[in-house]
Scaffold this motif. Structure first.
Motif, PDB file in Angstrom:
ATOM      1  N   ASP A  83      49.635  45.179  40.499  1.00 22.07           N
ATOM      2  CA  ASP A  83      49.091  46.431  39.959  1.00 22.07           C
ATOM      3  C   ASP A  83      50.103  47.278  39.186  1.00 22.07           C
ATOM      4  O   ASP A  83      50.058  48.499  39.208  1.00 22.07           O
ATOM      5  CB  ASP A  83      48.431  47.267  41.064  1.00 22.07           C
ATOM      6  CG  ASP A  83      47.236  46.548  41.663  1.00 22.07           C
ATOM      7  OD1 ASP A  83      46.682  45.649  40.989  1.00 22.07           O
ATOM      8  OD2 ASP A  83      46.843  46.878  42.791  1.00 22.07           O
ATOM      9  N   THR A  84      51.013  46.614  38.495  1.00 29.46           N
ATOM     10  CA  THR A  84      51.911  47.301  37.562  1.00 29.46           C
ATOM     11  C   THR A  84      51.658  46.708  36.179  1.00 29.46           C
ATOM     12  O   THR A  84      50.879  45.760  36.032  1.00 29.46           O
ATOM     13  CB  THR A  84      53.397  47.099  37.943  1.00 29.46           C
ATOM     14  OG1 THR A  84      53.740  45.724  37.760  1.00 29.46           O
ATOM     15  CG2 THR A  84      53.666  47.518  39.376  1.00 29.46           C
ATOM     16  N   ASP A  85      52.316  47.232  35.161  1.00 27.86           N
ATOM     17  CA  ASP A  85      52.142  46.690  33.810  1.00 27.86           C
ATOM     18  C   ASP A  85      52.671  45.269  33.672  1.00 27.86           C
ATOM     19  O   ASP A  85      52.314  44.557  32.738  1.00 27.86           O
ATOM     20  CB  ASP A  85      52.827  47.593  32.787  1.00 27.86           C
ATOM     21  CG  ASP A  85      52.057  48.876  32.559  1.00 27.86           C
ATOM     22  OD1 ASP A  85      50.838  48.900  32.856  1.00 27.86           O
ATOM     23  OD2 ASP A  85      52.664  49.858  32.086  1.00 27.86           O
ATOM     24  N   TYR A  89      47.241  40.265  35.961  1.00 26.40           N
ATOM     25  CA  TYR A  89      45.863  40.537  36.373  1.00 26.40           C
ATOM     26  C   TYR A  89      45.680  41.989  36.805  1.00 26.40           C
ATOM     27  O   TYR A  89      44.777  42.301  37.561  1.00 26.40           O
ATOM     28  CB  TYR A  89      45.426  39.668  37.556  1.00 26.40           C
ATOM     29  CG  TYR A  89      45.947  38.267  37.618  1.00 26.40           C
ATOM     30  CD1 TYR A  89      45.994  37.458  36.495  1.00 26.40           C
ATOM     31  CD2 TYR A  89      46.369  37.724  38.814  1.00 26.40           C
ATOM     32  CE1 TYR A  89      46.462  36.154  36.565  1.00 26.40           C
ATOM     33  CE2 TYR A  89      46.826  36.422  38.901  1.00 26.40           C
ATOM     34  CZ  TYR A  89      46.872  35.650  37.771  1.00 26.40           C
ATOM     35  OH  TYR A  89      47.321  34.375  37.841  1.00 26.40           O
ATOM     36  N   ASN A  90      46.522  42.866  36.364  1.00 26.57           N
ATOM     37  CA  ASN A  90      46.581  44.263  36.772  1.00 26.57           C
ATOM     38  C   ASN A  90      45.200  44.880  37.015  1.00 26.57           C
ATOM     39  O   ASN A  90      44.419  45.093  36.094  1.00 26.57           O
ATOM     40  CB  ASN A  90      47.325  45.059  35.704  1.00 26.57           C
ATOM     41  CG  ASN A  90      47.597  46.478  36.101  1.00 26.57           C
ATOM     42  OD1 ASN A  90      47.171  46.940  37.152  1.00 26.57           O
ATOM     43  ND2 ASN A  90      48.321  47.178  35.245  1.00 26.57           N
ATOM     44  N   LEU A  95      37.839  45.870  36.317  1.00 26.67           N
ATOM     45  CA  LEU A  95      37.268  44.660  36.902  1.00 26.67           C
ATOM     46  C   LEU A  95      37.169  43.517  35.892  1.00 26.67           C
ATOM     47  O   LEU A  95      37.509  42.376  36.199  1.00 26.67           O
ATOM     48  CB  LEU A  95      35.889  44.976  37.471  1.00 26.67           C
ATOM     49  CG  LEU A  95      35.201  43.847  38.224  1.00 26.67           C
ATOM     50  CD1 LEU A  95      35.939  43.567  39.525  1.00 26.67           C
ATOM     51  CD2 LEU A  95      33.754  44.191  38.512  1.00 26.67           C
ATOM     52  N   LEU A  96      36.719  43.816  34.680  1.00 22.09           N
ATOM     53  CA  LEU A  96      36.583  42.774  33.661  1.00 22.09           C
ATOM     54  C   LEU A  96      37.938  42.165  33.320  1.00 22.09           C
ATOM     55  O   LEU A  96      38.068  40.953  33.210  1.00 22.09           O
ATOM     56  CB  LEU A  96      35.918  43.333  32.403  1.00 22.09           C
ATOM     57  CG  LEU A  96      35.680  42.321  31.289  1.00 22.09           C
ATOM     58  CD1 LEU A  96      34.749  41.211  31.764  1.00 22.09           C
ATOM     59  CD2 LEU A  96      35.111  43.001  30.051  1.00 22.09           C
ATOM     60  N   TRP A  97      38.951  43.000  33.166  1.00 19.17           N
ATOM     61  CA  TRP A  97      40.289  42.490  32.853  1.00 19.17           C
ATOM     62  C   TRP A  97      40.816  41.610  33.987  1.00 19.17           C
ATOM     63  O   TRP A  97      41.356  40.540  33.752  1.00 19.17           O
ATOM     64  CB  TRP A  97      41.267  43.639  32.613  1.00 19.17           C
ATOM     65  CG  TRP A  97      42.650  43.131  32.330  1.00 19.17           C
ATOM     66  CD1 TRP A  97      43.665  42.971  33.222  1.00 19.17           C
ATOM     67  CD2 TRP A  97      43.135  42.663  31.080  1.00 19.17           C
ATOM     68  NE1 TRP A  97      44.763  42.437  32.606  1.00 19.17           N
ATOM     69  CE2 TRP A  97      44.468  42.239  31.288  1.00 19.17           C
ATOM     70  CE3 TRP A  97      42.583  42.569  29.803  1.00 19.17           C
ATOM     71  CZ2 TRP A  97      45.249  41.731  30.261  1.00 19.17           C
ATOM     72  CZ3 TRP A  97      43.365  42.058  28.786  1.00 19.17           C
ATOM     73  CH2 TRP A  97      44.681  41.645  29.015  1.00 19.17           C
ATOM     74  N   TRP A 102      42.233  38.967  31.203  1.00 23.57           N
ATOM     75  CA  TRP A 102      43.618  38.521  31.075  1.00 23.57           C
ATOM     76  C   TRP A 102      43.715  37.119  30.475  1.00 23.57           C
ATOM     77  O   TRP A 102      44.738  36.750  29.901  1.00 23.57           O
ATOM     78  CB  TRP A 102      44.325  38.587  32.428  1.00 23.57           C
ATOM     79  CG  TRP A 102      43.837  37.590  33.424  1.00 23.57           C
ATOM     80  CD1 TRP A 102      42.776  37.734  34.263  1.00 23.57           C
ATOM     81  CD2 TRP A 102      44.371  36.295  33.668  1.00 23.57           C
ATOM     82  NE1 TRP A 102      42.626  36.602  35.016  1.00 23.57           N
ATOM     83  CE2 TRP A 102      43.592  35.694  34.673  1.00 23.57           C
ATOM     84  CE3 TRP A 102      45.429  35.577  33.137  1.00 23.57           C
ATOM     85  CZ2 TRP A 102      43.836  34.421  35.149  1.00 23.57           C
ATOM     86  CZ3 TRP A 102      45.683  34.296  33.617  1.00 23.57           C
ATOM     87  CH2 TRP A 102      44.889  33.748  34.617  1.00 23.57           C
ATOM     88  N   VAL A 103      42.633  36.325  30.584  1.00 22.92           N
ATOM     89  CA  VAL A 103      42.617  34.981  30.007  1.00 22.92           C
ATOM     90  C   VAL A 103      42.218  35.055  28.537  1.00 22.92           C
ATOM     91  O   VAL A 103      42.756  34.335  27.697  1.00 22.92           O
ATOM     92  CB  VAL A 103      41.626  34.074  30.775  1.00 22.92           C
ATOM     93  CG1 VAL A 103      41.479  32.732  30.096  1.00 22.92           C
ATOM     94  CG2 VAL A 103      42.055  33.903  32.207  1.00 22.92           C
ATOM     95  N   MET A 104      41.283  35.934  28.212  1.00 22.06           N
ATOM     96  CA  MET A 104      40.699  35.981  26.874  1.00 22.06           C
ATOM     97  C   MET A 104      41.521  36.776  25.852  1.00 22.06           C
ATOM     98  O   MET A 104      41.466  36.496  24.665  1.00 22.06           O
ATOM     99  CB  MET A 104      39.289  36.567  26.956  1.00 22.06           C
ATOM    100  CG  MET A 104      38.343  35.702  27.759  1.00 22.06           C
ATOM    101  SD  MET A 104      36.734  36.441  27.981  1.00 22.06           S
ATOM    102  CE  MET A 104      36.177  36.596  26.321  1.00 22.06           C
TER     103      MET A 104
END
Length: 126
Positions: A83-85, A89-90, A95-97, A102-104
């Protein structure tokens, strides 16, 4: 490609063998990811034989989630920088990210550094 897939699925009749194979393929590739990419290579939770490593790498390839070293490196960075930069997968990005973004999309910032030297020494991974 997704549009072609939907058109083909609409015009192709579903048969029992296809439905059975779809479910079997889904679970086999899921085992490749959970037992292989995640538990074996990202966390090093257990040791395995070379034969099992080959099987897990083959099964995980069917999930289309990327190469072992890329997946394990991102997951190790996630645990190190949660949960940092620097976390790929922060969860603070939504939720979408966290689940697919993160893959797209290419992240604005590079992931944090993690050690993957053990994976670089494994010829199956490389």
């Amino acid at each position: 490609m997704p549009l072609c897939t939907f058109v083909a699925a609409y015009h192709t009749p579903l048969c029992t063998n296809t439905a059975i194979w779809t479910m079997a393929y889904y679970f086999m590739s899921g085992i490749g990811i959970t037992a292989g990419h995640h538990r074996l290579w990202a966390h090093r939770s257990y040791n395995s034989t070379r034969a099992l490593e080959y099987v897990l790498a083959f099964l995980a390839a069917g999930s289309v989630q990327g190469p072992i070293i890329w997946w394990a490196r991102g997951h190790r960075a996630h645990h190190r920088y949660t949960d940092t930069d620097l976390d790929p997968y922060n969860a603070c990005r939504g939720l979408l990210w966290t689940h697919i973004g993160w893959v797209m999309f290419k992240p604005r910032r590079r992931q944090g550094k993690v050690d993957v030297s053990d994976l670089k020494e494994n010829d199956i991974v490389m």
